[in-house]
Design a protein around this motif. Structure first.
Motif, PDB file in Angstrom:
ATOM      1  N   TYR A 192       0.814  -1.214   0.000  1.00 56.31           N
ATOM      2  CA  TYR A 192       0.000   0.000   0.000  1.00 56.31           C
ATOM      3  C   TYR A 192       0.847   1.263   0.000  1.00 56.31           C
ATOM      4  CZ  TYR A 192      -4.210  -2.755   0.655  1.00 56.31           C
ATOM      5  OH  TYR A 192      -5.252  -3.642   0.461  1.00 56.31           O
ATOM      6  N   LYS A 193       2.157   1.109   0.141  1.00 58.38           N
ATOM      7  CA  LYS A 193       3.065   2.250   0.055  1.00 58.38           C
ATOM      8  C   LYS A 193       3.592   2.428  -1.360  1.00 58.38           C
ATOM      9  CE  LYS A 193       4.471   1.670   4.881  1.00 58.38           C
ATOM     10  NZ  LYS A 193       5.595   1.416   5.817  1.00 58.38           N
ATOM     11  N   ARG A 194       3.040   1.630  -2.303  1.00 55.97           N
ATOM     12  CA  ARG A 194       3.409   1.720  -3.713  1.00 55.97           C
ATOM     13  C   ARG A 194       2.260   2.295  -4.521  1.00 55.97           C
ATOM     14  NH1 ARG A 194       4.999  -3.774  -6.294  1.00 55.97           N
ATOM     15  NH2 ARG A 194       4.419  -2.465  -8.064  1.00 55.97           N
ATOM     16  N   GLU A 195       2.597   2.940  -5.613  1.00 56.20           N
ATOM     17  CA  GLU A 195       1.580   3.408  -6.551  1.00 56.20           C
ATOM     18  C   GLU A 195       1.379   2.340  -7.617  1.00 56.20           C
ATOM     19  OE1 GLU A 195       1.042   7.635  -8.336  1.00 56.20           O
ATOM     20  OE2 GLU A 195       2.228   6.510  -9.778  1.00 56.20           O
ATOM     21  N   PHE A 196       0.120   2.001  -7.893  1.00 53.43           N
ATOM     22  CA  PHE A 196      -0.195   0.996  -8.905  1.00 53.43           C
ATOM     23  C   PHE A 196      -0.808   1.649 -10.134  1.00 53.43           C
ATOM     24  CE2 PHE A 196      -0.560  -1.667  -4.993  1.00 53.43           C
ATOM     25  CZ  PHE A 196       0.488  -2.522  -5.278  1.00 53.43           C
ATOM     26  N   TYR A 197      -0.268   1.303 -11.288  1.00 52.81           N
ATOM     27  CA  TYR A 197      -0.827   1.798 -12.543  1.00 52.81           C
ATOM     28  C   TYR A 197      -2.230   1.194 -12.706  1.00 52.81           C
ATOM     29  CZ  TYR A 197      -1.200   3.324 -17.377  1.00 52.81           C
ATOM     30  OH  TYR A 197      -1.610   3.950 -18.534  1.00 52.81           O
ATOM     31  N   GLY A 198      -3.194   2.044 -12.993  1.00 55.66           N
ATOM     32  CA  GLY A 198      -4.572   1.573 -13.134  1.00 55.66           C
ATOM     33  C   GLY A 198      -5.281   1.388 -11.811  1.00 55.66           C
ATOM     34  N   GLY A 199      -4.572   1.632 -10.710  1.00 60.97           N
ATOM     35  CA  GLY A 199      -5.201   1.566  -9.397  1.00 60.97           C
ATOM     36  C   GLY A 199      -5.322   0.186  -8.802  1.00 60.97           C
ATOM     37  N   ARG A 200      -4.753  -0.827  -9.474  1.00 58.56           N
ATOM     38  CA  ARG A 200      -4.845  -2.200  -8.986  1.00 58.56           C
ATOM     39  C   ARG A 200      -3.517  -2.904  -9.197  1.00 58.56           C
ATOM     40  NH1 ARG A 200      -9.056   0.381 -10.324  1.00 58.56           N
ATOM     41  NH2 ARG A 200     -11.160  -0.242  -9.726  1.00 58.56           N
ATOM     42  N   ILE A 201      -3.239  -3.866  -8.354  1.00 56.60           N
ATOM     43  CA  ILE A 201      -1.966  -4.572  -8.455  1.00 56.60           C
ATOM     44  C   ILE A 201      -1.882  -5.356  -9.760  1.00 56.60           C
ATOM     45  CG2 ILE A 201      -2.783  -6.606  -7.168  1.00 56.60           C
ATOM     46  CD1 ILE A 201       0.048  -6.758  -5.921  1.00 56.60           C
ATOM     47  N   TYR A 202      -3.022  -5.873 -10.243  1.00 53.47           N
ATOM     48  CA  TYR A 202      -2.985  -6.658 -11.483  1.00 53.47           C
ATOM     49  C   TYR A 202      -2.974  -5.764 -12.723  1.00 53.47           C
ATOM     50  CZ  TYR A 202      -8.094  -6.093 -11.126  1.00 53.47           C
ATOM     51  OH  TYR A 202      -9.360  -5.584 -10.990  1.00 53.47           O
ATOM     52  N   SER A 203      -3.632  -4.598 -12.672  1.00 50.22           N
ATOM     53  CA  SER A 203      -3.545  -3.674 -13.811  1.00 50.22           C
ATOM     54  C   SER A 203      -2.113  -3.170 -13.947  1.00 50.22           C
ATOM     55  CB  SER A 203      -4.519  -2.502 -13.634  1.00 50.22           C
ATOM     56  OG  SER A 203      -4.280  -1.798 -12.432  1.00 50.22           O
ATOM     57  N   ASP A 204      -1.441  -2.982 -12.809  1.00 52.50           N
ATOM     58  CA  ASP A 204      -0.039  -2.574 -12.817  1.00 52.50           C
ATOM     59  C   ASP A 204       0.834  -3.673 -13.428  1.00 52.50           C
ATOM     60  OD1 ASP A 204       1.972  -0.509 -11.600  1.00 52.50           O
ATOM     61  OD2 ASP A 204       2.751  -2.466 -10.964  1.00 52.50           O
ATOM     62  N   PHE A 205       0.490  -4.937 -13.131  1.00 52.81           N
ATOM     63  CA  PHE A 205       1.216  -6.085 -13.686  1.00 52.81           C
ATOM     64  C   PHE A 205       1.127  -6.091 -15.210  1.00 52.81           C
ATOM     65  CE2 PHE A 205       0.957 -10.406 -15.406  1.00 52.81           C
ATOM     66  CZ  PHE A 205       2.131 -10.986 -14.933  1.00 52.81           C
ATOM     67  N   TYR A 206      -0.063  -5.883 -15.762  1.00 51.52           N
ATOM     68  CA  TYR A 206      -0.236  -5.909 -17.220  1.00 51.52           C
ATOM     69  C   TYR A 206       0.369  -4.669 -17.879  1.00 51.52           C
ATOM     70  CZ  TYR A 206      -3.126  -9.928 -16.275  1.00 51.52           C
ATOM     71  OH  TYR A 206      -3.544 -11.161 -15.845  1.00 51.52           O
ATOM     72  N   HIS A 207       0.367  -3.569 -17.173  1.00 50.64           N
ATOM     73  CA  HIS A 207       1.033  -2.368 -17.691  1.00 50.64           C
ATOM     74  C   HIS A 207       2.532  -2.605 -17.833  1.00 50.64           C
ATOM     75  CE1 HIS A 207       2.436   1.747 -18.061  1.00 50.64           C
ATOM     76  NE2 HIS A 207       3.133   1.617 -16.939  1.00 50.64           N
ATOM     77  N   ARG A 208       3.127  -3.189 -16.801  1.00 47.62           N
ATOM     78  CA  ARG A 208       4.581  -3.384 -16.791  1.00 47.62           C
ATOM     79  C   ARG A 208       5.024  -4.524 -17.700  1.00 47.62           C
ATOM     80  NH1 ARG A 208       6.049  -5.424 -12.570  1.00 47.62           N
ATOM     81  NH2 ARG A 208       4.174  -5.527 -11.285  1.00 47.62           N
ATOM     82  N   ASN A 209       4.246  -5.596 -17.751  1.00 48.02           N
ATOM     83  CA  ASN A 209       4.672  -6.783 -18.493  1.00 48.02           C
ATOM     84  C   ASN A 209       4.154  -6.858 -19.923  1.00 48.02           C
ATOM     85  OD1 ASN A 209       6.121  -8.749 -16.418  1.00 48.02           O
ATOM     86  ND2 ASN A 209       4.409  -7.797 -15.325  1.00 48.02           N
ATOM     87  N   TYR A 210       3.082  -6.126 -20.227  1.00 52.83           N
ATOM     88  CA  TYR A 210       2.503  -6.178 -21.575  1.00 52.83           C
ATOM     89  C   TYR A 210       2.435  -4.795 -22.229  1.00 52.83           C
ATOM     90  CZ  TYR A 210       1.116 -10.997 -20.554  1.00 52.83           C
ATOM     91  OH  TYR A 210       1.122 -12.338 -20.236  1.00 52.83           O
ATOM     92  N   ASN A 211       3.023  -3.808 -21.554  1.00 53.23           N
ATOM     93  CA  ASN A 211       3.071  -2.457 -22.113  1.00 53.23           C
ATOM     94  C   ASN A 211       1.674  -1.909 -22.413  1.00 53.23           C
ATOM     95  OD1 ASN A 211       4.792  -0.313 -22.776  1.00 53.23           O
ATOM     96  ND2 ASN A 211       4.644  -0.757 -24.967  1.00 53.23           N
ATOM     97  N   VAL A 212       0.741  -2.150 -21.486  1.00 52.81           N
ATOM     98  CA  VAL A 212      -0.640  -1.683 -21.637  1.00 52.81           C
ATOM     99  C   VAL A 212      -0.780  -0.299 -21.021  1.00 52.81           C
ATOM    100  CG1 VAL A 212      -3.051  -2.170 -21.130  1.00 52.81           C
ATOM    101  CG2 VAL A 212      -1.453  -4.058 -21.510  1.00 52.81           C
ATOM    102  N   PHE A 213      -1.410   0.610 -21.758  1.00 48.61           N
ATOM    103  CA  PHE A 213      -1.617   1.973 -21.265  1.00 48.61           C
ATOM    104  C   PHE A 213      -3.108   2.318 -21.285  1.00 48.61           C
ATOM    105  CE2 PHE A 213       2.796   1.969 -22.516  1.00 48.61           C
ATOM    106  CZ  PHE A 213       3.414   2.784 -21.568  1.00 48.61           C
ATOM    107  N   ASP A 214      -3.528   3.142 -20.351  1.00 52.71           N
ATOM    108  CA  ASP A 214      -4.914   3.615 -20.292  1.00 52.71           C
ATOM    109  C   ASP A 214      -5.033   4.961 -20.983  1.00 52.71           C
ATOM    110  OD1 ASP A 214      -5.722   1.413 -18.788  1.00 52.71           O
ATOM    111  OD2 ASP A 214      -5.203   2.395 -16.885  1.00 52.71           O
ATOM    112  N   GLU A 215      -6.180   5.198 -21.592  1.00 49.80           N
ATOM    113  CA  GLU A 215      -6.415   6.487 -22.243  1.00 49.80           C
ATOM    114  C   GLU A 215      -6.401   7.612 -21.218  1.00 49.80           C
ATOM    115  OE1 GLU A 215      -9.961   6.272 -24.560  1.00 49.80           O
ATOM    116  OE2 GLU A 215      -9.300   4.496 -25.681  1.00 49.80           O
TER     117      GLU A 215
END
Length: 370
Positions: free
Chosen positions: A115-138
């Protein structure tokens, strides 16, 4: 003791969140209990405890307004409990938790340091797909850190998840329509006779769920896979997992398009395997539908979360790696007859949890006074 429940008036999730409270209120008639969906400017809007459900679940919160409102509440109540029943377990609103006596979630990340980390997309799994699959949100909507760096875990508690709620098994058209009204139309009846209708319905539905889970399931596996998975309406990073699973199912010629609720129920009954990806959060309605209908649940791995009821233990479902590297093996495992054992274990645990609902609520309500 006087207790007031202030809740969002027209939200499916909130109606599920409220069910345990209605059951508890029905058993504890010696308390003075009132239910409101709006702040009431009358003598009844005061007491010993204010229990707020989903009032501040917006990303564009006016924090100044929230702080003033909570200060106003404390002029009328001795203690305040806030129930954040949002789907995103990776987010805690520390601004609110630092200003109330108890802050409840439907579940938490097992590793609190996350909880002291910032997650892309607001979720730990959205952050996983952002980092590992280069997924970006509009439009990026990441989880934010607590600016005060004050993490008071003594105030944070796991309440209950959507496993406690309004589930139906019947394909009757009128019962289905009534169920939709119950889920979506609480604003029309939530304060009628101080929610007596809600209490009656909650008791009836819960007894039906317990009865269903008490019945034996047939030890057969017809290898039919139920996987109606919609992916529209999600941000790219949150919905990416659902698209990944849909691609795998397409290879197997399994239809994933949305169908009517009646057809949905028919397919559940005709299948023996139920695939349930994450939605806006890890915990989904269909996870519990799988257990209620006695189906083998295949779901992305959930060993990173804590929740109640916790049906995500290793012997209750078949876990998928988030990159789907074990997708074929998971399908093959679900074909094995011993996978039925996991269903039986999950059903027994789920039934036991339903019998403990009011005890759970009692623990939450009394904690700030201990």
């Amino acid at each position: 003791m006087k207790i007031v429940f202030l809740h969002e008036k027209n939200n499916i999730t909130t109606n599920f969140s409220m069910l345990p409270i209605y059951l508890w209120a029905e058993e504890n008639k010696h308390f003075e209990i009132n239910f409101y969906s709006e702040i009431q400017n009358n003598y009844n809007f005061c007491g010993d405890l204010l229990f707020i459900i989903r009032r501040y679940e917006f990303d564009n919160l006016d924090l100044n307004r929230v702080e003033k409102e909570i200060d106003f509440f404390y002029k009328h109540f001795k203690k305040i409990i806030y129930f954040d029943d949002s789907a995103a377990l990776s987010k805690i609103n520390w601004f609110i938790s630092n200003r109330v006596d108890l802050y409840c979630k439907r579940g938490l990340l097992r590793n609190k340091e996350l909880y002291k980390r910032e997650f892309y997309g607001g979720r730990i799994y959205s952050d996983f797909y952002h980092r590992n699959y280069n997924v970006f949100d509009e439009i990026e909507n990441n989880s934010s850190l607590d600016p005060s760096s004050k993490y008071d875990w003594s105030k944070v508690e796991i309440a209950w998840n959507v496993g406690l709620g309004l589930y139906l098994f019947n394909q009757n058209f009128f019962k289905n329509k009534f169920n939709e009204f119950l889920k979506k139309g609480s604003k029309f009846y939530c304060e009628i006779l101080n929610s007596k209708l809600n209490k009656f319905i909650s008791k009836k539905v819960t007894n039906e769920l317990i009865h269903n889970l008490s019945e034996e399931i047939v030890d057969t596996n017809n290898k039919r896979i139920m996987a109606r998975i919609t992916s529209g309406g999600y941000t790219n990073s949150v919905g990416f997992q659902r698209n990944l699973i849909k691609l795998e199912l397409d290879k197997m010629n399994i239809d994933t398009d949305k169908v009517s609720f009646s057809k949905y129920l028919t397919e559940i009954k005709d299948s023996s395997i139920f695939i349930s990806p994450f939605g806006w959060g890890e915990i989904c309605f269909r996870d519990f539908e799988a257990i209620l209908f006695g189906k083998v649940l295949i779901k992305p791995k959930c060993d990173h979360i804590e929740t109640w009821p916790n049906i995500y233990k290793h012997d209750m479902y078949i876990p998928l790696e988030w990159d789907l590297s074990n997708f074929k093996k998971a399908i093959e495992k679900s074909y094995e007859l011993e996978s039925i054992q996991s269903v039986k274990i999950a059903r027994k645990y789920y039934r036991s949890s339903l019998n403990e609902i009011t005890t759970r609520v009692d623990k939450i309500i009394k904690k700030p006074f201990n």
